[in-house]
Design a protein around this motif. Sequence first.
Motif, PDB file in Angstrom:
ATOM      1  N   GLU A  58       0.816  -1.221   0.000  1.00 46.26           N
ATOM      2  CA  GLU A  58       0.000   0.000   0.000  1.00 46.26           C
ATOM      3  C   GLU A  58       0.847   1.267   0.000  1.00 46.26           C
ATOM      4  OE1 GLU A  58      -3.246   0.271  -0.383  1.00 46.26           O
ATOM      5  OE2 GLU A  58      -3.276  -1.902  -0.657  1.00 46.26           O
ATOM      6  N   LYS A  59       2.064   1.169   0.461  1.00 46.10           N
ATOM      7  CA  LYS A  59       2.901   2.364   0.583  1.00 46.10           C
ATOM      8  C   LYS A  59       3.991   2.480  -0.481  1.00 46.10           C
ATOM      9  CE  LYS A  59       2.500   3.220   5.562  1.00 46.10           C
ATOM     10  NZ  LYS A  59       3.277   3.437   6.805  1.00 46.10           N
ATOM     11  N   THR A  60       4.184   1.441  -1.291  1.00 45.92           N
ATOM     12  CA  THR A  60       5.358   1.438  -2.183  1.00 45.92           C
ATOM     13  C   THR A  60       5.032   0.959  -3.588  1.00 45.92           C
ATOM     14  OG1 THR A  60       6.742   0.923  -0.257  1.00 45.92           O
ATOM     15  CG2 THR A  60       7.748   0.684  -2.428  1.00 45.92           C
ATOM     16  N   LEU A  61       5.481   1.736  -4.576  1.00 47.89           N
ATOM     17  CA  LEU A  61       5.431   1.341  -5.987  1.00 47.89           C
ATOM     18  C   LEU A  61       6.849   1.036  -6.451  1.00 47.89           C
ATOM     19  CD1 LEU A  61       2.998   3.896  -7.695  1.00 47.89           C
ATOM     20  CD2 LEU A  61       2.528   1.515  -7.086  1.00 47.89           C
ATOM     21  N   TYR A  62       6.939   0.133  -7.408  1.00 49.99           N
ATOM     22  CA  TYR A  62       8.229  -0.280  -7.975  1.00 49.99           C
ATOM     23  C   TYR A  62       8.226   0.036  -9.468  1.00 49.99           C
ATOM     24  CZ  TYR A  62      11.860  -3.570  -9.637  1.00 49.99           C
ATOM     25  OH  TYR A  62      12.951  -4.147 -10.241  1.00 49.99           O
ATOM     26  N   LEU A  63       9.208   0.840  -9.909  1.00 52.02           N
ATOM     27  CA  LEU A  63       9.357   1.203 -11.329  1.00 52.02           C
ATOM     28  C   LEU A  63      10.640   0.585 -11.849  1.00 52.02           C
ATOM     29  CD1 LEU A  63       8.868   2.839 -13.960  1.00 52.02           C
ATOM     30  CD2 LEU A  63       9.896   4.825 -12.807  1.00 52.02           C
ATOM     31  N   ARG A  64      10.528  -0.333 -12.787  1.00 53.65           N
ATOM     32  CA  ARG A  64      11.695  -0.986 -13.382  1.00 53.65           C
ATOM     33  C   ARG A  64      11.986  -0.357 -14.740  1.00 53.65           C
ATOM     34  NH1 ARG A  64      16.608  -2.723 -13.924  1.00 53.65           N
ATOM     35  NH2 ARG A  64      16.914  -4.678 -15.038  1.00 53.65           N
ATOM     36  N   ILE A  65      13.224   0.110 -14.925  1.00 47.50           N
ATOM     37  CA  ILE A  65      13.664   0.678 -16.205  1.00 47.50           C
ATOM     38  C   ILE A  65      14.924  -0.056 -16.635  1.00 47.50           C
ATOM     39  CG2 ILE A  65      14.390   2.750 -17.448  1.00 47.50           C
ATOM     40  CD1 ILE A  65      12.828   4.392 -15.456  1.00 47.50           C
ATOM     41  N   PRO A  66      14.809  -1.008 -17.559  1.00 48.45           N
ATOM     42  CA  PRO A  66      15.992  -1.779 -17.985  1.00 48.45           C
ATOM     43  C   PRO A  66      16.973  -0.962 -18.809  1.00 48.45           C
ATOM     44  CG  PRO A  66      13.933  -2.935 -18.488  1.00 48.45           C
ATOM     45  CD  PRO A  66      13.578  -1.530 -18.158  1.00 48.45           C
ATOM     46  N   SER A  67      16.485   0.072 -19.512  1.00 50.00           N
ATOM     47  CA  SER A  67      17.350   0.781 -20.448  1.00 50.00           C
ATOM     48  C   SER A  67      16.856   2.200 -20.679  1.00 50.00           C
ATOM     49  CB  SER A  67      17.391   0.033 -21.788  1.00 50.00           C
ATOM     50  OG  SER A  67      18.046   0.802 -22.784  1.00 50.00           O
ATOM     51  N   PHE A  68      17.822   3.118 -20.822  1.00 47.84           N
ATOM     52  CA  PHE A  68      17.518   4.494 -21.215  1.00 47.84           C
ATOM     53  C   PHE A  68      17.837   4.743 -22.694  1.00 47.84           C
ATOM     54  CE2 PHE A  68      18.131   5.626 -16.567  1.00 47.84           C
ATOM     55  CZ  PHE A  68      16.808   5.999 -16.360  1.00 47.84           C
ATOM     56  N   GLN A  69      17.978   3.685 -23.465  1.00 48.42           N
ATOM     57  CA  GLN A  69      18.223   3.876 -24.894  1.00 48.42           C
ATOM     58  C   GLN A  69      17.115   4.734 -25.505  1.00 48.42           C
ATOM     59  OE1 GLN A  69      20.717   3.198 -26.799  1.00 48.42           O
ATOM     60  NE2 GLN A  69      21.951   1.881 -25.495  1.00 48.42           N
ATOM     61  N   ALA A  70      17.460   5.496 -26.532  1.00 45.17           N
ATOM     62  CA  ALA A  70      16.482   6.400 -27.160  1.00 45.17           C
ATOM     63  C   ALA A  70      15.250   5.637 -27.631  1.00 45.17           C
ATOM     64  CB  ALA A  70      17.142   7.132 -28.321  1.00 45.17           C
TER      65      ALA A  70
END
Length: 487
Positions: free
Chosen positions: A253-265
């Motif tokens: 209830e208090k935490t979201l998880y954002l996964r970003i494998p890559s910052f490629q364009a």
Amino acid sequence: MKNLKAVFISSLFTLTTTSVYAQTCDCTKNYEWVKKTFEANDAGFEYALKQKGNQAYEAHNKTISEKVKSVKTFTECGPVLYEWLSFFRSGHIAIRPINKETPKTANTIKQESPAVKWETLPVDTQDFKKYLDKKKTSDYEGIWVTDPYTIGIKKVGNQYVGFIIESGAENWTKGQVKMKLNISEGKPASSVFYMRDRSAAESKEITLTGKNHLQIGDFSLSRVYPKIEDDPKYTQYFKSIGANQPYVEKLNEKTLYLRIPSFQASQKQKIDSVIAANKDKITSTENLIIDIRNGTGGSDASYSNILPLIYTNPIRTVGVEYLSTQLNNQRMLDFINKPEYGFSEENKKWAQSAFNTLEKQQGKFVNLNEGIVSITKFDTIYPYPKNVGIIINQRNGSTDEQFLLAAKQSKKVKLFGTTTYGVLDVSNMYYVPSPCKEFELGYSLSRSMRIPDFTIDAKGLQPDFYLDRSIPVYEWTDYVNGVLNGN
């Protein structure tokens, strides 16, 4: 920092190099071309020379010169050329083959065919599966996948040998040995993984997480046979580490998880879509975990929509200087004239103005901005998320580190994990083809104006919370979640 990549052949460059080297593309001539091109155009060349000294550089040149004399194929030549480049820094350098037919001249370096002689381990796949089915314990033996290969790993003597079962690379065929693991009780573990060009990537890092995820240096393998049920505690880790697209999930209830494998364009639109779809959740949830482990670098634009959500105060960014040379400056005209770059009319005007500025100061480092530091401000400071934990590791470099420099200026943000890779001071990679079109040389166009007071190369960025080896990697997310929730 834009990580803009291009392939460029200017008319003058072709005239001045092809006439010299086109008839003799052996490794010595390729080395001479790489050396001359890098020395004249790389933004980090003089800085590295100042740091390491002329004597060390001359000794390095002598060593490489001797090595190239004995090279007979381009497959052998590529790693030697890369070894020369590695004197200057550990990243933002490259030697990569051009995937097209090499001109058939008498003196061109001999290219290896897909049927090149190589160590093999002839194993019938069905017999191997039957053997695996009878095993009562699980270890490294099995059938694993790491794109674009399916690899069988079988114990042979004191080694675990990985052999090709299926290959998506035409120069690797069934049965050829792709990797070896040396794992003996009482001795340090070691491995070798043969790259697509057959150069050897050696490592002492061999980690089997659960029963189905094997990390060998920089290479991740997933077990596909036999199917072994793993403990549920690994589920979140395997999902996150195996993701090839960004996603958001609710941990509690208090935490979201954002996964970003890559910052490629190429990932910007996907990242922006995930942010837009979950913005209300993010700005109404107390804690946010952003996991960028094992990143790829990429484009600053890819993280631009994340910063407003975690912002608390103006973000200061130290700019870069571009080395102005004829070869380097042509890139700006490519931005204008080549549709594949997708530049808008506004961006084309910027590129033309930048080209004009650079051309007037050839041989110098040029700041294309008005000042050394730029300041970014946003109109809104969101009450939530109150706490932001960013998970990092030693495989985060380049744009990943640029994102962290900006993000960690927020009062909400803490970094968790291990020290990053450390490859940001010299950046903006550019690729140019060799005279015989056998490979591309990748080098850098800019250097940070943080130098020498705040350098990151070969140092990396340190976490606020160091997650040491006593905390398994599959527990990192849970650990960060606990800290953010005050547990």
